[in-house]
Design a protein around this motif. Structure first.
Motif, PDB file in Angstrom:
ATOM      1  N   SER B  91      62.306  45.581  48.547  1.00 25.44           N
ATOM      2  CA  SER B  91      60.738  46.043  48.053  1.00 25.44           C
ATOM      3  C   SER B  91      59.568  46.353  48.049  1.00 25.44           C
ATOM      4  O   SER B  91      59.578  47.234  46.837  1.00 25.44           O
ATOM      5  CB  SER B  91      59.967  43.770  48.610  1.00 25.44           C
ATOM      6  N   VAL B  92      59.686  47.118  49.376  1.00 27.21           N
ATOM      7  CA  VAL B  92      58.326  47.214  48.936  1.00 27.21           C
ATOM      8  C   VAL B  92      58.639  49.451  49.029  1.00 27.21           C
ATOM      9  O   VAL B  92      58.184  49.708  48.016  1.00 27.21           O
ATOM     10  CB  VAL B  92      57.708  48.129  50.671  1.00 27.21           C
ATOM     11  N   VAL B  95      58.295  48.625  44.920  1.00 29.42           N
ATOM     12  CA  VAL B  95      57.029  49.420  44.227  1.00 29.42           C
ATOM     13  C   VAL B  95      56.599  50.504  44.874  1.00 29.42           C
ATOM     14  O   VAL B  95      56.074  51.618  44.177  1.00 29.42           O
ATOM     15  CB  VAL B  95      56.122  47.804  45.239  1.00 29.42           C
ATOM     16  N   TYR B  99      55.064  52.737  41.533  1.00 28.07           N
ATOM     17  CA  TYR B  99      53.712  52.664  41.822  1.00 28.07           C
ATOM     18  C   TYR B  99      53.553  53.570  41.066  1.00 28.07           C
ATOM     19  O   TYR B  99      52.884  55.285  41.245  1.00 28.07           O
ATOM     20  CB  TYR B  99      53.049  51.993  42.578  1.00 28.07           C
ATOM     21  N   SER B 161      52.130  48.819  36.761  1.00 24.04           N
ATOM     22  CA  SER B 161      51.325  49.392  37.452  1.00 24.04           C
ATOM     23  C   SER B 161      50.433  50.301  36.694  1.00 24.04           C
ATOM     24  O   SER B 161      49.841  50.577  37.045  1.00 24.04           O
ATOM     25  CB  SER B 161      51.755  49.762  38.784  1.00 24.04           C
ATOM     26  N   ILE B 215      48.042  47.923  42.928  1.00 25.71           N
ATOM     27  CA  ILE B 215      49.022  47.066  43.857  1.00 25.71           C
ATOM     28  C   ILE B 215      49.110  45.490  43.832  1.00 25.71           C
ATOM     29  O   ILE B 215      50.754  45.214  44.253  1.00 25.71           O
ATOM     30  CB  ILE B 215      49.017  48.031  45.058  1.00 25.71           C
ATOM     31  N   TRP B 219      52.715  43.761  43.282  1.00 28.85           N
ATOM     32  CA  TRP B 219      53.426  42.860  44.201  1.00 28.85           C
ATOM     33  C   TRP B 219      53.434  42.110  44.022  1.00 28.85           C
ATOM     34  O   TRP B 219      54.491  40.975  44.501  1.00 28.85           O
ATOM     35  CB  TRP B 219      52.215  43.431  45.914  1.00 28.85           C
ATOM     36  N   ILE B 222      56.707  42.145  41.872  1.00 30.04           N
ATOM     37  CA  ILE B 222      58.418  42.624  41.777  1.00 30.04           C
ATOM     38  C   ILE B 222      59.292  41.301  42.412  1.00 30.04           C
ATOM     39  O   ILE B 222      60.227  41.486  42.656  1.00 30.04           O
ATOM     40  CB  ILE B 222      58.339  43.354  43.553  1.00 30.04           C
ATOM     41  N   ILE B 257      55.672  36.945  52.026  1.00 28.60           N
ATOM     42  CA  ILE B 257      54.569  38.070  50.730  1.00 28.60           C
ATOM     43  C   ILE B 257      53.710  37.807  50.996  1.00 28.60           C
ATOM     44  O   ILE B 257      53.078  38.649  50.832  1.00 28.60           O
ATOM     45  CB  ILE B 257      55.441  37.222  49.637  1.00 28.60           C
ATOM     46  N   GLY B 261      51.435  41.595  51.158  1.00 27.27           N
ATOM     47  CA  GLY B 261      51.435  41.848  50.751  1.00 27.27           C
ATOM     48  C   GLY B 261      48.923  42.379  50.598  1.00 27.27           C
ATOM     49  O   GLY B 261      48.832  42.717  50.196  1.00 27.27           O
ATOM     50  N   LEU B 264      48.826  45.286  51.703  1.00 28.45           N
ATOM     51  CA  LEU B 264      48.777  45.877  50.228  1.00 28.45           C
ATOM     52  C   LEU B 264      46.923  47.063  49.994  1.00 28.45           C
ATOM     53  O   LEU B 264      46.706  47.718  50.104  1.00 28.45           O
ATOM     54  CB  LEU B 264      50.118  46.557  50.224  1.00 28.45           C
TER      55      LEU B 264
END
Lengths: 301, 279
Positions: B91-92, B95, B99, B161, B215, B219, B222, B257, B261, B264
């Motif tokens: 996931s990261v 992103v 992003y 984003s 961001i 998040w 996603i 999550i 989040g 980030l």
């Protein structure tokens, strides 16, 4: 050439008004500044003083007329003409040294980092800011910020220094000290200066010539006052000079009443057979009336 | 007896957490077992019917399961059995890709919009229409044109984003103080040097604020995007565990999550502080 180092020739600036017709803030301004001369412009808000300064700086353009500096017409801003802004306009993310070094690097892009730093430090030393090089502008007092602004302007060794009410936001004590320093620095370097001010005493202390502007819209140069005080003057002594009150009263009278009613005064003068020529605004040199002067002073002067 | 505010606030937070966990525990704990029931039959009925135990896992169940996940977060035993660390990493990474692309587009474009009134006005209707579109609405179009579910997820992150960054960059660049620009003009600073030495540092706090909003949205999106495209990622993990009826794992995923989040957002807020300047 040195007679008219800066020559302002018939400039006017008009803005569109609400009804679409242009309104002239000032019109048909003519005056010149000699090399090494310190000239102050004084007048009420709205007479376009700042616009005149911005035109000299190249930040603004006249609607009509031209400004000639050192034989060349002004086309945009130049490193030859440094501006000291009323709001000091320091870049807040740079240190004191960084702000001055930024100007030095703009002037001499090919200098090494060491040379730029040394030159910037020297400029800060002149305004007495050694030791504050690595502070951010937000950490400085108003007076110190304006010192940085002065150091930044002087560091690029400009031919002309333009100052827009540089001391108006400062307290009286700081203002006095900075006036002394600016006068000292400008005399030491024979700097040509054009400065805008609201402060009559400041103008008398600093200037060789004082340009009196009438109220806008349609502002004009009413007169140019030739400062009768001696070149060597001290801020603390200047008000004791016999001619001081003659100059001061002349300017204050102008600001209080004549600046408003200048058009009528002019009409009366024209009716009396004295036509006005905007190209050559009258130069006056207010002196103390001899009868009011104590004999001893008169003998001394 | 005065203790510092952070200490007292922390203490209060712990108390609130304890009350919440206690209430959760009591709400999900079973009542007395129903007597006289055939053990084989009881097994078939499950604990909900026989012991009054809630199907919702209690804090202790979640804690135990969380411990198992955290002990071995990076295992990979096939499509439907990957460690939670692996899923988070997917996931990261998505992103970061979407992003990053958005930064590459939004910063230069935002600069141009901020500098030119003409372009600003010309692009404004497009931005105003595109901005309120839910990023997931792009998904079918992305799947159809890109023909790759992983890249489509990245595209969706990119598109969601983009707008806050673009709008904040344009606004930040357009509202650089005139006096700072005048300083650059009187020093005859060239356009490129002016952009990097005056406009960029002056607009940086506004730009970073936009990036921080972005961001957060990325998040949020996603998880939903991965539920749709499937395969890997924390969003897919949630959906998969829902199909497994493992509410425990769903709760764990929700917790993770939230923590990621927050991390980030923390990074972006630190960066914002780094570029902001007091006036």
């Amino acid at each position: 050439m040195s007679e008219r180092f800066i020559s302002i020739e018939g400039i006017a600036r008009a803005y569109p008004a609400a009804d679409g017709l242009p309104i002239a803030v000032f019109e048909d301004l003519w005056f010149s500044i000699r090399r090494g001369e310190f000239v102050c412009a004084i007048g009420h808000s709205g007479c376009g003083k700042t616009t005149v300064l911005n035109i000299l700086a190249g930040l603004d353009e006249p609607s009509t007329g031209v400004v000639v500096v050192d034989g060349k017409g002004i086309e945009g801003p130049s490193l030859d003409r440094a501006v000291i802004f009323q709001s000091h306009a320091l870049l807040p993310w740079k240190t004191v040294l960084g702000n001055v070094a930024y100007a030095v690097k703009s002037r001499w892009p090919n200098w090494s980092a060491d040379k730029i730093k040394a030159h910037a430090e020297k400029a800060l030393g002149v305004v007495g800011l050694s030791g504050a090089e690595f502070k951010k502008p937000a950490e400085l007092s108003g007076g110190m910020k304006q010192r940085v602004g002065i150091a930044r302007a002087l560091s690029i060794e400009p031919k002309i220094l333009l100052m827009d009410e540089p001391f108006s936001a400062l307290d009286a004590l700081t203002r006095g000290t900075l006036q002394d320093e600016v006068r000292r620095i400008c005399r030491d370097t024979s700097q040509t200066v054009f400065m805008i001010t609201h402060d009559v005493d400041e103008a008398i202390y600093l200037a060789d010539k004082i340009v009196l502007m009438t109220n806008g819209p349609g502002a004009q140069i009413a007169e140019i006052v030739d400062n009768p005080l001696p070149i060597d003057r001290a801020r603390t002594e200047v008000h004791k000079h016999p001619d001081y009150y003659a100059v001061r009263n002349h300017i204050v009278d102008f600001l209080v009443s004549r600046s408003k009613n200048f058009a009528e005064e002019q009409a009366a003068r024209v009716a009396g057979g004295l036509p006005r020529n905007n190209r050559h605004p009258p130069v006056v040199r207010p002196l103390a009336a001899p009868a009011l002067m104590p004999a001893a002073t008169r003998a001394a002067s | 007896m005065t203790t510092s505010l952070p200490f007292r606030a922390g203490l209060l937070s712990l108390v609130i957490l304890a009350i919440f966990l206690g209430a959760w525990h009591i709400a999900t704990a079973g009542s007395t077992p129903i007597a006289n029931i055939d053990p084989e039959y009881a097994k078939l009925l499950g604990q909900t019917a026989t012991q009054g135990k809630s199907a919702m896992p209690g804090p202790l169940d979640v804690g135990r399961a969380l411990w198992t996940h955290l002990r071995d977060p990076f295992y990979d035993r096939g499509t439907n059995d990957k460690g939670i660390g692996v899923q988070i990493a997917w996931s990261v990474a998505r992103v970061a890709a979407g992003y990053g692309l958005a930064i590459l587009v939004a910063l230069p474009l935002g600069f141009v919009i901020g500098m030119s009134a003409l372009i600003s006005r010309a692009l404004d209707p497009f931005i105003q229409i595109m901005k309120p579109i839910s990023p997931l609405a792009w998904m079918p179009l992305a799947l159809y044109t890109i023909k790759d579910s992983g890249l489509s997820a990245i595209f969706v992150i990119f598109i969601c984003s983009l707008w806050p960054m673009l709008i904040n960059t344009a606004f930040g660049v357009a509202s650089v103080r005139r006096e700072w620009l005048n300083v650059a003009r009187t020093l005859e600073v060239g356009p490129l040097r002016k952009a990097f030495t005056v406009i960029l540092p002056a607009a940086a706090p506004t730009i970073l604020t936009g990036m921080r909003i972005s961001i957060g949205i990325a998040w949020l999106v996603i998880v939903a995007a991965e539920m749709l495209v499937g395969g890997t990622g924390i969003g897919y993990f949630v959906w998969n565990e829902w199909n497994n009826l493992s509410i425990t794992n769903v709760i764990i995923a929700i917790l993770v999550i939230g923590v990621v989040g927050m991390a980030l957002d923390l990074v972006l807020s630190r960066l914002t502080r780094l570029v902001s300047y007091p006036e």
